[in-house]
Design an enzyme around this catalytic site. Structure first.
Site, PDB file in Angstrom:
ATOM      1  CG  ASP A  10      37.257  35.342   8.260  1.00  9.86           C
ATOM      2  OD1 ASP A  10      37.160  35.380   9.415  1.00  9.86           O
ATOM      3  OD2 ASP A  10      36.994  36.103   7.417  1.00  9.86           O
ATOM      4  CB  SER A  11      33.092  35.043   9.906  1.00  7.08           C
ATOM      5  OG  SER A  11      33.894  36.099   9.962  1.00  7.08           O
ATOM      6  CD  GLU A 151      31.754  38.875   4.478  1.00 12.94           C
ATOM      7  OE1 GLU A 151      31.517  38.190   3.534  1.00 12.94           O
ATOM      8  OE2 GLU A 151      33.217  38.300   4.755  1.00 12.94           O
ATOM      9  CB  CYS A 183      37.964  42.133  12.820  1.00  9.12           C
ATOM     10  SG  CYS A 183      36.875  41.311  11.700  1.00  9.12           S
ATOM     11  CG  HIS A 185      36.098  40.821   7.753  1.00  9.57           C
ATOM     12  ND1 HIS A 185      35.982  39.789   8.403  1.00  9.57           N
ATOM     13  CD2 HIS A 185      34.911  40.635   6.574  1.00  9.57           C
ATOM     14  CE1 HIS A 185      35.063  38.814   7.745  1.00  9.57           C
ATOM     15  NE2 HIS A 185      34.385  39.427   6.749  1.00  9.57           N
TER      16      HIS A 185
END
Length: 263
Positions: A10-11, A151, A183, A185
């Site tokens: 994942d990012s 993040e 998403c 996140h």
């Protein structure tokens, strides 16, 4: 092959929401997770950049001898999974916004989708929406700024509160009864969202569906790890601060290792 790990990328830290569903569904499987936080968010990058990052992540997971790769990022899935499946021989499990269950179960005929620009502007999202949401009003909302705050560990910040109201209040005014999270996140924001949304709005994410599909694919290939083998290895690689990643794994009781790696 059965003892080879499942790869997940994942990012950043968001895909740990998918990792946790995979762990619950497949407790005998070893797993390797890549948190590409240094390049987050993918949703604000060009399709070409996203594809390059996905190839890089795939190659690294292949070096770790993974038997299957879960692309635990909606933006990466919608922009790159077709290429990955065409150019690599192992199975890939992708993630798309769960529009279908929202469209099938809506009473108001209005559903909301909160996702990154990279997901909402993709051809795959347009196809999925067209296939499953005919006759349904779909309110699409870019979640600009949410991933960087997550993040940065700022889930409970004032900045997050302002953004969530900015994105959710117009959806509430338009009468949504389902909110689709596009998403990986965003599941970490569910409690914050519930404090804003009316009680009758159902929030839908893709974690359980992805875990079930991963299990089905491994079963079909006779590639499930043997039960109670006691050789389970859980490794996380991050190209950012590993303590941030660890903070998203506080509820994981199993032994795991976090390794900082320049990738």
């Amino acid at each position: 092959m059965n003892l080879q790990p499942i790869g997940i990328f994942d990012s950043g830290v968001g895909g740990t929401s998918i990792w946790k569903e995979l762990r619950r569904t497949l407790p005998d499987e070893s797993m390797v997770y890549l948190a590409d936080s240094a390049n987050a968010p993918y949703g604000e990058r060009s399709p070409h950049e996203i594809l390059k990052l996905c190839i890089k992540n795939t190659e690294l997971l292949l070096e770790k001898d993974c038997k299957l790769i879960v692309v635990a990022c909606n933006t990466a899935t919608t922009n790159a999974i077709a290429y990955l499946r065409d150019n690599y021989s192992l199975p890939f499990i992708g993630i798309e916004p769960a529009i279908k269950p929202a469209a099938l179960n809506t009473s108001s005929g209005v559903i909301g989708v909160l996702a990154t620009r990279g997901t909402l502007s993709s051809e795959l999202f347009a196809r999925t929406s067209g296939n499953f949401a005919a006759g349904i009003r779909v309110i699409e909302q870019f979640g600009d700024g949410l991933v960087p705050l997550i993040e940065a560990g700022k889930i409970h910040s004032e900045e997050m509160t302002i953004l969530l109201h900015q994105y959710l209040d117009p959806m509430i005014e338009k009468g949504i009864d389902h909110l689709v999270l596009g998403c990986t996140h965003y599941p970490y924001l569910i409690d914050r969202m519930k404090s804003i949304l009316p009680e009758d709005v159902k929030i839908i994410d893709s974690g359980q569906a992805v875990a079930r599909q991963t299990k089905r694919v491994l079963e079909a290939q006779n590639a499930l790890a043997p039960a109670n083998d006691n050789q389970v290895s859980l490794k996380f690689y991050t190209n950012a601060d590993k303590e941030l990643l660890r903070s998203f794994l506080n509820d994981v009781n199993d032994p795991f290792e976090i390794i900082e790696l320049d990738f």
